[in-house]
Design an enzyme around this catalytic site. Sequence first.
Site, short mmCIF file in Angstrom:
data_model
loop_
_atom_site.label_atom_id
_atom_site.label_comp_id
_atom_site.label_asym_id
_atom_site.label_seq_id
_atom_site.Cartn_x
_atom_site.Cartn_y
_atom_site.Cartn_z
CD GLN A 151 -10.71 22.68 -25.41
OE1 GLN A 151 -9.90 23.06 -26.27
NE2 GLN A 151 -11.49 21.56 -24.71
CB THR A 198 -14.89 17.22 -14.32
OG1 THR A 198 -14.22 17.26 -15.77
CG2 THR A 198 -16.20 16.23 -14.20
CG ASN A 222 -15.73 19.81 -25.62
OD1 ASN A 222 -16.77 20.67 -25.65
ND2 ASN A 222 -16.11 18.86 -25.65
CB CYS A 240 -14.84 14.15 -22.25
SG CYS A 240 -13.68 15.15 -21.79
CB SER A 292 -9.18 21.98 -17.63
OG SER A 292 -8.31 20.99 -17.14
#
Length: 362
Positions: free
Chosen positions: A171, A73, A143, A309, A188
């Site tokens: 992803q 993010t 995602n 999310c 991430s």
Amino acid sequence: MTYLDYQATTPLAPEAFDAMLPWLRPDSPLSHANPHSAHSAGRAAKAAVEVARDQVAALLPPGGKLAFTSGATEALNWAIRGSTGAIVTLATEHAAVLDTVAAAGGRAVTVLPVDAQGLVAIEAARAAIVPGTGLVAVMLVNNEIGVVQPIAALATLAHSVGALMLVDAVQGYGRIPIPPEVDLVALSAHKIHGPKGIGGLWVRDGIALAPLLHGGGQEALGRSGTLSPALCAGFGTAARLMQERAAADAAHVDALAQAARARLGAGWVVNGSTEHRYPGNLNIRREGLDVARLMSDLRDIAFSAGSACASGSGRASHVLRATGLDERQARASIRLGFGRYTRQEELMVAIDRIVAAATAQD
């Protein structure tokens, strides 16, 4: 608990946990070292960070620099807010992109639709990516539905008008090759069996972004904030395992996906493209399915009704709606995510129970 929510987060690799421990034990001389300090303990911490940086970068295109961030993010916010010019993105992007571009005051934003397969039309992208465009932001692997977008073709269009190509590779990193044409890549750790709380932004050499965070500018590319050697070490080890286990992981996930689809049987429809797809993401729907009841009946199976999310928002998936599903169809969909540590027998048992519970609703 049978865990089938790999798109929300992945189980921490034991090797990543072990790599973090020396930087977390209170009796270790390394545990309190600041990697931005000049003394010997700080230099040792810095060395560990750089090893991790090289491990993560090994799965990225050459000719760029990786900055560690607090997660994807932050990386996406930095790439979007740090760039200039009009923005082109897709209706199926993560909220970290869509909400950030919506808040980019003064910049024109074009949100392109996708087709029923979840794919952007290249001709529509060509019409939207025009002189004055500064950034094209597109997810590599979606995602929610696992669809793989034509990133290389979009990058070519972006570069033809002097725009940058930003890829949300959260992803796809370590699973799908990242096209070398891209300019910015967001990552991430916890989506590749690493720890939560760390991600990264890769920036091609020669590209300068305005800072998102102001402060000491300690990290690569001028990112401010003190890094955690423990999180970096966990991320690096997880990335190394993604590289070393790439073939085995891919074969395992392919086998799981084929077995899962065969086991589901009639009455279930796959959402999104079945051809251009990461197979470890199986987003499916069944006519009239009450997903809330299904999840309540199967509390020992962890699966998703959409993006973690956006959980609790009360809205049907914006990704599924963008593919043309109506509210009822979108709300009758579930996502099964599996990977390295999923055993085929536990997946088959879980699917049998999901099918039985769904049939009992008829």
